[in-house]
Each structure stands twice: as C-alpha cells, then as structure tokens.
Design a protein around this motif. Structure first.
Motif, PDB file in Angstrom:
ATOM      1  N   ALA A 119      -5.065  -1.438  -1.530  1.00 11.97           N
ATOM      2  CA  ALA A 119      -4.476  -0.806  -2.711  1.00 11.97           C
ATOM      3  C   ALA A 119      -4.597  -1.685  -3.950  1.00 11.97           C
ATOM      4  O   ALA A 119      -4.585  -1.178  -5.069  1.00 11.97           O
ATOM      5  N   ARG A 120      -4.739  -2.983  -3.753  1.00 17.02           N
ATOM      6  CA  ARG A 120      -4.890  -3.888  -4.891  1.00 17.02           C
ATOM      7  C   ARG A 120      -6.363  -4.123  -5.222  1.00 17.02           C
ATOM      8  O   ARG A 120      -6.674  -4.874  -6.141  1.00 17.02           O
ATOM      9  N   VAL A 121      -7.240  -3.478  -4.468  1.00 19.52           N
ATOM     10  CA  VAL A 121      -8.680  -3.634  -4.644  1.00 19.52           C
ATOM     11  C   VAL A 121      -9.299  -2.406  -5.301  1.00 19.52           C
ATOM     12  O   VAL A 121     -10.187  -2.530  -6.138  1.00 19.52           O
ATOM     13  N   ILE A 122      -8.835  -1.236  -4.900  1.00 21.40           N
ATOM     14  CA  ILE A 122      -9.390   0.009  -5.432  1.00 21.40           C
ATOM     15  C   ILE A 122      -8.264   0.875  -5.995  1.00 21.40           C
ATOM     16  O   ILE A 122      -7.122   0.769  -5.570  1.00 21.40           O
ATOM     17  N   GLY A 123      -8.596   1.727  -6.927  1.00 23.64           N
ATOM     18  CA  GLY A 123      -7.621   2.634  -7.509  1.00 23.64           C
ATOM     19  C   GLY A 123      -7.511   3.919  -6.720  1.00 23.64           C
ATOM     20  O   GLY A 123      -8.301   4.183  -5.815  1.00 23.64           O
ATOM     21  N   PRO A 124      -6.541   4.757  -7.066  1.00 21.19           N
ATOM     22  CA  PRO A 124      -6.309   5.994  -6.315  1.00 21.19           C
ATOM     23  C   PRO A 124      -7.478   6.974  -6.373  1.00 21.19           C
ATOM     24  O   PRO A 124      -7.751   7.651  -5.390  1.00 21.19           O
ATOM     25  N   GLY A 126       0.782  -1.229   0.000  1.00 19.67           N
ATOM     26  CA  GLY A 126       0.000   0.000   0.000  1.00 19.67           C
ATOM     27  C   GLY A 126       0.810   1.274   0.000  1.00 19.67           C
ATOM     28  O   GLY A 126       0.260   2.369   0.067  1.00 19.67           O
ATOM     29  N   VAL A 127       2.136   1.147  -0.071  1.00 21.22           N
ATOM     30  CA  VAL A 127       3.001   2.316   0.071  1.00 21.22           C
ATOM     31  C   VAL A 127       2.761   3.358  -1.030  1.00 21.22           C
ATOM     32  O   VAL A 127       2.790   4.563  -0.761  1.00 21.22           O
ATOM     33  N   GLU A 128       2.491   2.915  -2.239  1.00 18.95           N
ATOM     34  CA  GLU A 128       2.276   3.880  -3.327  1.00 18.95           C
ATOM     35  C   GLU A 128       0.949   4.615  -3.169  1.00 18.95           C
ATOM     36  O   GLU A 128       0.870   5.838  -3.370  1.00 18.95           O
ATOM     37  N   LEU A 129      -0.094   3.915  -2.770  1.00 17.31           N
ATOM     38  CA  LEU A 129      -1.383   4.570  -2.540  1.00 17.31           C
ATOM     39  C   LEU A 129      -1.297   5.494  -1.327  1.00 17.31           C
ATOM     40  O   LEU A 129      -1.904   6.575  -1.317  1.00 17.31           O
TER      41      LEU A 129
END
Length: 150
Positions: free
Chosen positions: A108-113, A11-14
């Motif tokens: 973070a792998r479920v929803i986009g930014p 989740g670091v990028e989100l």
C-alpha cells in the motif's frame, strides 16, 4: 469467485478499496483483518489468508501490507501456496498464466489505489495457461516444497 483478503495496519485503507472493487465485480470475500490502523503483526493475518486458500475455503487470496514483502514471505511458508508480490499489471497476468499463483500481495505504500485495482483485476481475471512447460515447472516447485517440508 471466493477471495480471502487480509492486510496489516499499513494496508487496511487499500484493503477497503479492494473490497469495494470485489463487491462491484460480484466476488465473495472473507476479510481476515486488520480492521483498523492500530499496529498488528502481518504474519498473523497472512497465514490465515494462506490457510483459507490452501484448505479450499477461498479460490484465491489477496494480501496487503506496507510493502507486500512480509505478507508474501509469510504466505509462501504455507505448503501449496504460491504468493506473488505484485506492483504492475503485466506481472499480475504472468503470475497467473505461468505460475498459477493462488495468492497475491501488494504494498500500500508502494502503489496507489488506481494501480492496485488494475492489478487485482488482472490477477483475478487471468486463468492458468496449463501449458506443459508451466505445469512441469510447478511440479518442480512442489517437489522442492516436499523436500524441505518433511
């Protein structure tokens, strides 16, 4: 508002996107990591964010991992924390209105930014209703917590 925020490597990028949003809205935040995509154990970060909220160092918490599930499970082990796993705006509003959730988790792998920022916005900008039925239900939750945290 003071926000405690943390993510694992998934989740670091989100988290970086959410932090930009928090800054743009004038919120203070404390970042509990992770700070790279190198593998870390999500419980280590989730507990730090939950404890910061519990201890009053932050008004609310935001947790992000691959699915949000591990983070939410961990945060909810801390007495006094009501962490909601969110993947839609309606639930973000309702968890504040009905459950007075003090921590939220996302995947973070479920929803986009784009959706993630809408969820964060809804979560941070909705107050607890203080409706009698909701207050009574939170009291019941607190009693269950006491019963099992002896």
């Amino acid at each position: 508002m003071k926000i405690a925020i943390g993510a694992d490597h998934g989740g670091v990028e989100l988290k970086a996107e959410v932090e930009k949003y928090l800054e743009s809205q004038g919120h203070e935040y404390r970042d509990f990591g992770a700070f790279s995509t190198a593998a870390v154990d999500y419980p280590d970060i989730a507990v730090q964010v939950a404890e910061a909220v519990k201890n009053g160092e932050a008004d609310r918490g935001i947790l992000i991992c691959g699915t949000g599930i591990g983070m939410s499970i961990t945060a909810n082990k801390v007495p006094g924390i009501r962490c909601a796993l969110l993947s839609d705006v309606y639930s973000a509003k309702c968890t504040r209105d009905h459950n007075d959730a003090n921590v939220m988790a996302m995947g973070a792998r479920v929803i986009g930014p784009g959706l993630a920022l809408e969820i964060v916005d809804a979560y941070l900008n909705k107050d607890f209703s203080n409706g009698e039925r909701h207050v009574n239900r939170l009291k019941k939750i607190a009693e269950i917590e006491k019963k099992y945290n002896k």
